[in-house]
Design a protein around this motif. Sequence first.
Motif, PDB file in Angstrom:
ATOM      1  N   LYS A  10       0.830  -1.211   0.000  1.00 46.36           N
ATOM      2  CA  LYS A  10       0.000   0.000   0.000  1.00 46.36           C
ATOM      3  C   LYS A  10       0.866   1.263   0.000  1.00 46.36           C
ATOM      4  O   LYS A  10       1.966   1.279   0.561  1.00 46.36           O
ATOM      5  CB  LYS A  10      -0.907   0.007   1.237  1.00 46.36           C
ATOM      6  CG  LYS A  10      -1.932  -1.112   1.256  1.00 46.36           C
ATOM      7  CD  LYS A  10      -2.681  -1.139   2.585  1.00 46.36           C
ATOM      8  CE  LYS A  10      -3.615  -2.344   2.677  1.00 46.36           C
ATOM      9  NZ  LYS A  10      -4.249  -2.463   4.001  1.00 46.36           N
ATOM     10  N   TYR A  13       2.769   2.838   3.034  1.00 50.21           N
ATOM     11  CA  TYR A  13       3.895   2.089   3.605  1.00 50.21           C
ATOM     12  C   TYR A  13       5.092   2.008   2.653  1.00 50.21           C
ATOM     13  O   TYR A  13       6.216   1.810   3.097  1.00 50.21           O
ATOM     14  CB  TYR A  13       3.466   0.660   3.943  1.00 50.21           C
ATOM     15  CG  TYR A  13       2.430   0.563   5.033  1.00 50.21           C
ATOM     16  CD1 TYR A  13       2.805   0.537   6.381  1.00 50.21           C
ATOM     17  CD2 TYR A  13       1.076   0.500   4.731  1.00 50.21           C
ATOM     18  CE1 TYR A  13       1.860   0.452   7.384  1.00 50.21           C
ATOM     19  CE2 TYR A  13       0.118   0.409   5.731  1.00 50.21           C
ATOM     20  CZ  TYR A  13       0.507   0.385   7.043  1.00 50.21           C
ATOM     21  OH  TYR A  13      -0.440   0.289   8.049  1.00 50.21           O
ATOM     22  N   LYS A  26       1.734  -6.753   8.123  1.00 51.12           N
ATOM     23  CA  LYS A  26       0.515  -7.329   7.540  1.00 51.12           C
ATOM     24  C   LYS A  26      -0.359  -6.244   6.926  1.00 51.12           C
ATOM     25  O   LYS A  26      -0.896  -6.391   5.817  1.00 51.12           O
ATOM     26  CB  LYS A  26      -0.265  -8.095   8.615  1.00 51.12           C
ATOM     27  CG  LYS A  26      -1.535  -8.755   8.075  1.00 51.12           C
ATOM     28  CD  LYS A  26      -2.332  -9.446   9.179  1.00 51.12           C
ATOM     29  CE  LYS A  26      -3.600 -10.081   8.608  1.00 51.12           C
ATOM     30  NZ  LYS A  26      -4.417 -10.708   9.667  1.00 51.12           N
ATOM     31  N   ASP A  27      -0.485  -5.112   7.644  1.00 50.27           N
ATOM     32  CA  ASP A  27      -1.350  -4.026   7.175  1.00 50.27           C
ATOM     33  C   ASP A  27      -0.815  -3.350   5.921  1.00 50.27           C
ATOM     34  O   ASP A  27      -1.546  -2.624   5.240  1.00 50.27           O
ATOM     35  CB  ASP A  27      -1.525  -2.972   8.274  1.00 50.27           C
ATOM     36  CG  ASP A  27      -2.357  -3.485   9.437  1.00 50.27           C
ATOM     37  OD1 ASP A  27      -3.024  -4.526   9.270  1.00 50.27           O
ATOM     38  OD2 ASP A  27      -2.320  -2.860  10.509  1.00 50.27           O
ATOM     39  N   ALA A  28       0.474  -3.547   5.625  1.00 51.22           N
ATOM     40  CA  ALA A  28       1.078  -2.914   4.444  1.00 51.22           C
ATOM     41  C   ALA A  28       0.738  -3.651   3.160  1.00 51.22           C
ATOM     42  O   ALA A  28       0.860  -3.100   2.064  1.00 51.22           O
ATOM     43  CB  ALA A  28       2.595  -2.840   4.617  1.00 51.22           C
ATOM     44  N   THR A  32      -3.318 -10.584   1.007  1.00 52.67           N
ATOM     45  CA  THR A  32      -2.504 -11.707   1.492  1.00 52.67           C
ATOM     46  C   THR A  32      -3.005 -13.047   0.945  1.00 52.67           C
ATOM     47  O   THR A  32      -2.519 -14.104   1.347  1.00 52.67           O
ATOM     48  CB  THR A  32      -2.520 -11.756   3.042  1.00 52.67           C
ATOM     49  OG1 THR A  32      -3.870 -11.917   3.485  1.00 52.67           O
ATOM     50  CG2 THR A  32      -1.940 -10.481   3.635  1.00 52.67           C
TER      51      THR A  32
END
Length: 398
Positions: A10, A13, A26-28, A32
């Motif tokens: 994203k 990031y 994980k949030d980047a 997944t």
Amino acid sequence: MVTETVVKIKAQYSQKMKKGNPIVLKDAIVSTDHLEAEGMIIRLVDEQNQFIGKGYYGKQNKGFGWILTRKENEPINHEFFHNKIMKAVQYRKPFFQDKETTAFRVFNGEGDGIGGLTIDYYDGYYVISWYSLGIYQFKEAIIEALTNLVPYKGIYQKKRFAEDGMYVEEDDFVTGERGQFPLIVKENGANFAVYLNEGAMVGVFLDQREVRKAIRDQYAKGKNVLNTFSYTGAFSVFAALGGAVKTTSVDLANRSRSKTIEQFSINGIDYEAQDIVVEDVFHYFKYAVKKQLLFDLVILDPPSFARSKKVTFSAAKDYTKLLQQAISITADDGVIVASTNSASFDMKKFKGFIDKAFRDSNKKYKILEEYTLPDDFKTIKEYEEGNYLKVVFVKKVK
């Protein structure tokens, strides 16, 4: 060979990662869904499909993987790991040559270019710690590189990751000769008994080496010392060697007593002349206040998170309160060694905890000196969380 897949990062990031931050949060990750087996090689791109880096997918508490190279065409193979470990070993050359210190870190995760992996040295023995199933998939290449690069008596490993939902703190003998335990190692001339075959914690935290030396050489002489969350009593040993009148070691774990007795004994210190208390530290503080006990030197090195039957402690939330309790039993002109290994806040915020604790206690203070990780625990400026250790020597001023 290991499967490779493209992972899109994203926008919020990607810039930080392009500047050198190696962790893959994980949030980047945009999606997944295609991340299947840990250990997959991941080729990271931004939302415009511009190359960021290449690394591996491996879940640990810090994230979903690590960037290993910024070179798009660099293969992650045996040669890659050989070169990383060779560079790390060369960097520690002064440590290998120091006969007064025979235990230190040889490879420190992202600081040496491979997040999720550490290697420690104990007088000819090496302990490899794997922090995700992902990095463990490269076990063969990493062990081969290490055994080709250094002489060794034996190699052990620690699997520090969740497997099928169960957290593994497993020790395995890998190769060479099995150690005879306790193995006696040296740190700045003092002795430590370590057990490489007893799970994740071997008996001493190597990152506090410089702090222990300062306590022995500058702060302990003639002092009444309290060592809280004392584990195996390493700080107490150095305080006693530095001429402390008496040390009191407090830890909740039952085995802390026998372990602390052992560490005193191998250094020629009469453990019966010291106090070793198996008790919740928070209960001990109340006892000390009730008995009007005062200490000249108080060492506070709690875990980042701890839970007993009645108390849950989080360094980020509760360190100020802990310091207030320590201040109440520290003599005027006494010193508190405030230490934390929490990566969730920086030194500036930690000093804020110290300032608030003294202000709320209506006491004045002076910061004498501070420490972060020693040289063998190599870090990089692009990943500040990796420099997790914060230690401040604080004088309680009259």
